[in-house]
Write a protein that holds these residues in place. Structure first.
Motif, PDB file in Angstrom:
ATOM      1  N   MET A 278      35.038  -6.680 -18.837  1.00 60.32           N
ATOM      2  CA  MET A 278      34.342  -7.296 -19.964  1.00 60.32           C
ATOM      3  C   MET A 278      32.821  -7.298 -19.824  1.00 60.32           C
ATOM      4  SD  MET A 278      36.998 -10.393 -20.884  1.00 60.32           S
ATOM      5  CE  MET A 278      36.548 -10.391 -22.626  1.00 60.32           C
ATOM      6  N   ILE A 279      32.282  -6.420 -18.993  1.00 59.22           N
ATOM      7  CA  ILE A 279      30.825  -6.302 -18.929  1.00 59.22           C
ATOM      8  C   ILE A 279      30.282  -5.832 -20.274  1.00 59.22           C
ATOM      9  CG2 ILE A 279      28.885  -5.054 -17.890  1.00 59.22           C
ATOM     10  CD1 ILE A 279      30.447  -5.022 -15.264  1.00 59.22           C
ATOM     11  N   SER A 280      30.869  -4.751 -20.831  1.00 62.70           N
ATOM     12  CA  SER A 280      30.331  -4.224 -22.083  1.00 62.70           C
ATOM     13  C   SER A 280      30.737  -5.056 -23.292  1.00 62.70           C
ATOM     14  CB  SER A 280      30.779  -2.773 -22.283  1.00 62.70           C
ATOM     15  OG  SER A 280      32.183  -2.679 -22.384  1.00 62.70           O
ATOM     16  N   SER A 281      31.907  -5.674 -23.246  1.00 65.10           N
ATOM     17  CA  SER A 281      32.371  -6.427 -24.414  1.00 65.10           C
ATOM     18  C   SER A 281      31.823  -7.842 -24.461  1.00 65.10           C
ATOM     19  CB  SER A 281      33.902  -6.483 -24.431  1.00 65.10           C
ATOM     20  OG  SER A 281      34.407  -7.120 -23.284  1.00 65.10           O
ATOM     21  N   CYS A 282      31.344  -8.359 -23.336  1.00 66.32           N
ATOM     22  CA  CYS A 282      30.846  -9.743 -23.301  1.00 66.32           C
ATOM     23  C   CYS A 282      29.432  -9.833 -22.740  1.00 66.32           C
ATOM     24  CB  CYS A 282      31.806 -10.610 -22.467  1.00 66.32           C
ATOM     25  SG  CYS A 282      31.251 -12.313 -22.208  1.00 66.32           S
ATOM     26  N   ILE A 283      29.248  -9.385 -21.508  1.00 64.89           N
ATOM     27  CA  ILE A 283      27.993  -9.670 -20.788  1.00 64.89           C
ATOM     28  C   ILE A 283      26.803  -8.936 -21.394  1.00 64.89           C
ATOM     29  CG2 ILE A 283      26.788  -9.397 -18.590  1.00 64.89           C
ATOM     30  CD1 ILE A 283      29.448 -10.043 -17.197  1.00 64.89           C
ATOM     31  N   THR A 284      26.908  -7.629 -21.627  1.00 59.34           N
ATOM     32  CA  THR A 284      25.738  -6.908 -22.144  1.00 59.34           C
ATOM     33  C   THR A 284      25.357  -7.411 -23.536  1.00 59.34           C
ATOM     34  OG1 THR A 284      27.094  -5.115 -23.051  1.00 59.34           O
ATOM     35  CG2 THR A 284      26.261  -4.828 -20.827  1.00 59.34           C
ATOM     36  N   GLN A 285      26.345  -7.808 -24.317  1.00 62.87           N
ATOM     37  CA  GLN A 285      26.045  -8.297 -25.662  1.00 62.87           C
ATOM     38  C   GLN A 285      25.378  -9.664 -25.607  1.00 62.87           C
ATOM     39  OE1 GLN A 285      28.779  -7.284 -28.820  1.00 62.87           O
ATOM     40  NE2 GLN A 285      30.052  -6.093 -27.425  1.00 62.87           N
ATOM     41  N   TYR A 286      25.806 -10.509 -24.659  1.00 68.63           N
ATOM     42  CA  TYR A 286      25.141 -11.810 -24.496  1.00 68.63           C
ATOM     43  C   TYR A 286      23.709 -11.623 -23.982  1.00 68.63           C
ATOM     44  CZ  TYR A 286      23.755 -16.321 -22.698  1.00 68.63           C
ATOM     45  OH  TYR A 286      23.046 -17.471 -22.444  1.00 68.63           O
ATOM     46  N   MET A 287      23.535 -10.751 -23.008  1.00 71.83           N
ATOM     47  CA  MET A 287      22.223 -10.591 -22.376  1.00 71.83           C
ATOM     48  C   MET A 287      21.168 -10.085 -23.348  1.00 71.83           C
ATOM     49  SD  MET A 287      22.342 -11.554 -19.142  1.00 71.83           S
ATOM     50  CE  MET A 287      20.973 -10.724 -18.327  1.00 71.83           C
ATOM     51  N   THR A 288      21.581  -9.378 -24.393  1.00 71.42           N
ATOM     52  CA  THR A 288      20.609  -8.778 -25.317  1.00 71.42           C
ATOM     53  C   THR A 288      20.711  -9.306 -26.742  1.00 71.42           C
ATOM     54  OG1 THR A 288      22.127  -6.977 -25.838  1.00 71.42           O
ATOM     55  CG2 THR A 288      20.603  -6.640 -23.984  1.00 71.42           C
ATOM     56  N   GLY A 289      21.832  -9.931 -27.083  1.00 69.80           N
ATOM     57  CA  GLY A 289      22.026 -10.425 -28.437  1.00 69.80           C
ATOM     58  C   GLY A 289      22.445  -9.360 -29.438  1.00 69.80           C
ATOM     59  N   TYR A 290      22.701  -8.131 -28.976  1.00 69.96           N
ATOM     60  CA  TYR A 290      23.074  -7.048 -29.885  1.00 69.96           C
ATOM     61  C   TYR A 290      24.585  -6.875 -29.951  1.00 69.96           C
ATOM     62  CZ  TYR A 290      18.173  -5.538 -29.840  1.00 69.96           C
ATOM     63  OH  TYR A 290      16.810  -5.466 -29.968  1.00 69.96           O
ATOM     64  N   ASP A 291      25.079  -6.527 -31.137  1.00 73.12           N
ATOM     65  CA  ASP A 291      26.488  -6.212 -31.328  1.00 73.12           C
ATOM     66  C   ASP A 291      26.665  -4.710 -31.067  1.00 73.12           C
ATOM     67  OD1 ASP A 291      29.082  -5.789 -32.109  1.00 73.12           O
ATOM     68  OD2 ASP A 291      28.897  -6.771 -34.072  1.00 73.12           O
ATOM     69  N   THR A 292      26.794  -4.363 -29.796  1.00 73.56           N
ATOM     70  CA  THR A 292      26.850  -2.951 -29.429  1.00 73.56           C
ATOM     71  C   THR A 292      28.170  -2.303 -29.833  1.00 73.56           C
ATOM     72  OG1 THR A 292      27.540  -3.653 -27.217  1.00 73.56           O
ATOM     73  CG2 THR A 292      25.206  -3.146 -27.539  1.00 73.56           C
ATOM     74  N   TYR A 293      29.244  -3.059 -29.913  1.00 68.20           N
ATOM     75  CA  TYR A 293      30.514  -2.485 -30.362  1.00 68.20           C
ATOM     76  C   TYR A 293      30.434  -2.038 -31.823  1.00 68.20           C
ATOM     77  CZ  TYR A 293      33.662  -3.133 -26.376  1.00 68.20           C
ATOM     78  OH  TYR A 293      34.309  -3.015 -25.175  1.00 68.20           O
ATOM     79  N   ARG A 294      29.724  -2.793 -32.648  1.00 71.61           N
ATOM     80  CA  ARG A 294      29.533  -2.373 -34.028  1.00 71.61           C
ATOM     81  C   ARG A 294      28.860  -0.999 -34.070  1.00 71.61           C
ATOM     82  NH1 ARG A 294      25.324  -1.664 -36.467  1.00 71.61           N
ATOM     83  NH2 ARG A 294      24.116  -2.922 -34.999  1.00 71.61           N
ATOM     84  N   TYR A 295      27.795  -0.842 -33.272  1.00 72.15           N
ATOM     85  CA  TYR A 295      27.077   0.434 -33.234  1.00 72.15           C
ATOM     86  C   TYR A 295      28.003   1.559 -32.760  1.00 72.15           C
ATOM     87  CZ  TYR A 295      23.833   4.086 -31.804  1.00 72.15           C
ATOM     88  OH  TYR A 295      23.192   5.293 -31.651  1.00 72.15           O
ATOM     89  N   LEU A 296      28.791   1.299 -31.728  1.00 70.31           N
ATOM     90  CA  LEU A 296      29.677   2.323 -31.188  1.00 70.31           C
ATOM     91  C   LEU A 296      30.706   2.765 -32.231  1.00 70.31           C
ATOM     92  CD1 LEU A 296      30.133   3.787 -28.461  1.00 70.31           C
ATOM     93  CD2 LEU A 296      31.924   2.107 -27.982  1.00 70.31           C
ATOM     94  N   VAL A 297      31.275   1.809 -32.952  1.00 71.37           N
ATOM     95  CA  VAL A 297      32.262   2.143 -33.987  1.00 71.37           C
ATOM     96  C   VAL A 297      31.608   2.934 -35.116  1.00 71.37           C
ATOM     97  CG1 VAL A 297      33.826   1.188 -35.723  1.00 71.37           C
ATOM     98  CG2 VAL A 297      33.758   0.190 -33.429  1.00 71.37           C
ATOM     99  N   GLU A 298      30.401   2.539 -35.521  1.00 67.56           N
ATOM    100  CA  GLU A 298      29.700   3.267 -36.585  1.00 67.56           C
ATOM    101  C   GLU A 298      29.472   4.720 -36.188  1.00 67.56           C
ATOM    102  OE1 GLU A 298      27.197  -0.442 -38.594  1.00 67.56           O
ATOM    103  OE2 GLU A 298      26.181   0.963 -37.236  1.00 67.56           O
ATOM    104  N   CYS A 299      29.034   4.948 -34.955  1.00 64.00           N
ATOM    105  CA  CYS A 299      28.795   6.324 -34.501  1.00 64.00           C
ATOM    106  C   CYS A 299      30.103   7.112 -34.421  1.00 64.00           C
ATOM    107  CB  CYS A 299      28.108   6.314 -33.137  1.00 64.00           C
ATOM    108  SG  CYS A 299      26.378   5.771 -33.164  1.00 64.00           S
ATOM    109  N   ALA A 300      31.139   6.491 -33.886  1.00 64.00           N
ATOM    110  CA  ALA A 300      32.416   7.183 -33.707  1.00 64.00           C
ATOM    111  C   ALA A 300      33.046   7.571 -35.042  1.00 64.00           C
ATOM    112  CB  ALA A 300      33.376   6.308 -32.917  1.00 64.00           C
ATOM    113  N   THR A 301      32.731   6.816 -36.088  1.00 61.86           N
ATOM    114  CA  THR A 301      33.306   7.115 -37.402  1.00 61.86           C
ATOM    115  C   THR A 301      32.387   7.990 -38.258  1.00 61.86           C
ATOM    116  OG1 THR A 301      32.465   4.970 -38.186  1.00 61.86           O
ATOM    117  CG2 THR A 301      34.771   5.069 -37.503  1.00 61.86           C
ATOM    118  N   GLY A 302      31.377   8.600 -37.641  1.00 56.01           N
ATOM    119  CA  GLY A 302      30.589   9.606 -38.337  1.00 56.01           C
ATOM    120  C   GLY A 302      29.147   9.245 -38.612  1.00 56.01           C
ATOM    121  N   ASN A 303      28.794   7.976 -38.492  1.00 53.21           N
ATOM    122  CA  ASN A 303      27.417   7.556 -38.749  1.00 53.21           C
ATOM    123  C   ASN A 303      26.629   7.517 -37.443  1.00 53.21           C
ATOM    124  OD1 ASN A 303      25.068   6.500 -39.822  1.00 53.21           O
ATOM    125  ND2 ASN A 303      25.857   4.405 -39.979  1.00 53.21           N
TER     126      ASN A 303
END
Length: 400
Positions: A278-303
């Motif tokens: 849960m480093i990427s799903s919890c810790i990195t998002q807390y440490m920076t305040g960014y929703d990085t999973y949202r970005y990853l899903v957007e890129c994976a789906t073509g954006n």
């Protein structure tokens, strides 16, 4: 509605599956265990080994998938690249997947781009590793080229050590029947997690690692902060950026491990996925305040797009820890556990997990995948973080 194929379906993919669903998409999950947490959360499932490619491809075609994703899972990355090519959806390419999973290729890439690396050798036989150890006259590490969770990793001081462990190390190399042997770097170890966009690589979190006394290859604490009075984190960020920026990774997460020796950071390994547990799903998002999973899903789906993940000033003091529970006195049959109420009620403890129950026999972990449990603390500053760690150590007890 977009349909996203997720590999595999263990507990570590659950936050990604939940983000996919939160964004209004369907999650299609493949895993051999139908009772795995990700399978229970998925919209559609295929009960199968993820490497049964014919089944996986047939499943993807049947449901007309729009994306292929995985996180916190090294072994899936080469398959994700292959499936991305098969379905013509955005993923890392085959060569990039190989670079970020094959430790020998990582050493060759580091050499090419002027980064620090220990003396190393690709070994087909135990005699190859013995030759390197004799040449260096120092302890060496032997490791599979592309294993995960510290499987098959051994420190060897003598020819006898190498002969004892070589075949086990070789067993865990999946892509090639070889082992990487390299000089043991003696120094503090770090992890560094980031996000790659098409034109930039951003560091999200850095941890200083500690290890169990019974096995120096197994981490028992990752302490995250944005700066460290004892080590130059700016230099570590810059070193890691050289590797990632010169690779062909278009978008995605990165998770790397380095060791510090004589003023330099040496790459141990790097992966094109987020840190596990849960480093990427919890810790990195807390440490920076960014929703990085949202970005990853957007890129994976073509954006596939650029986004600014620079650290905001209001988050610079944030700290976190991923702490693994130690097995008291080497192990025994668990009679009672106390302190769970504190783990439940302390707001800075974001997650915890026990990999055992009352009546189980526990022992010192043999590798990363069989540690008895962990907890994650995220706090606004290091002082509060240390208070919570102290409280857990005082309150949480295992009795045999």
């Amino acid at each position: 509605m977009k349909k996203i194929l997720v590999l595999p379906g263990t507990q570590w993919q659950v936050p990604l599956i939940e983000k996919i669903q939160e964004m209004g998409y369907q999650s299609l999950v493949v895993n051999p265990d139908p009772d795995a947490p990700g399978m229970k959360r998925a919209d559609k499932v295929l009960v199968s080994d993820i490497f049964d490619k014919e089944k996986v491809i047939s499943f993807g075609k049947e449901h007309h998938i729009d994306a292929v994703m995985s996180d916190e899972c090294d072994i899936a990355m080469n398959l994700v690249a292959e499936l991305g090519r098969t379905f013509n959806v955005p993923t890392l390419d085959d060569d990039t997947a190989a670079l970020y999973t094959d430790k020998f290729l990582m050493r060759e890439f580091s050499k090419k781009h002027g980064l620090k690396y220990p003396e190393y050798k690709l070994c087909k036989t135990a005699e190859d590793a013995i030759a390197l150890q004799k040449e260096l006259n120092k302890p060496i590490i032997i490791k599979p080229l592309d294993s995960n969770a510290s499987h098959g990793v051994f420190m060897c001081n003598t020819e006898e050590d190498i002969r004892k462990h070589f075949q086990e190390s070789l067993f865990f190399s999946r892509v090639e029947n070889s082992v990487l042997a390299e000089r043991l770097i003696v120094g503090t170890e770090f992890t560094i997690d980031g996000v790659k966009t098409p034109h930039c690589h951003y560091t999200m979190a850095i941890s200083e690692k500690k290890h169990f006394a019974h096995n120096e290859s197994i981490a028992n604490e990752l302490l995250f902060s944005h700066y460290n009075p004892n080590f130059d984190y700016d230099k570590l960020r810059a070193t890691n950026d050289v590797f990632v920026s010169n690779s062909n990774l278009k978008f995605g997460f990165t998770h790397a491990e380095y060791k510090y020796e004589d003023g330099e950071f040496y790459l141990i390994e790097i992966a094109a996925r987020g840190g596990g547990n849960m480093i990427s799903s919890c810790i990195t998002q807390y440490m920076t305040g960014y929703d990085t999973y949202r970005y990853l899903v957007e890129c994976a789906t073509g954006n596939v797009h650029d986004e600014d993940f620079s650290l905001k000033s209001e988050y610079k003091e944030r700290s976190a820890v991923l702490k693994f529970f130690a097995t008291p006195n080497g192990g025994g049959k668990v009679r009672k556990v106390v302190g769970l109420d504190y783990l439940e009620e302390e707001p800075d403890i974001k997650h915890y997990r026990l990999n055992f129950k009352i009546g189980d026999v526990i022992e010192d972990a043999l590798n990363d995948s069989v540690r008895i449990g962990f907890y994650i603390v995220c706090s606004e500053n290091m002082k509060k973080l240390c208070e919570v760690i102290h409280n857990v150590e005082e309150k949480f007890k295992i009795f045999y």
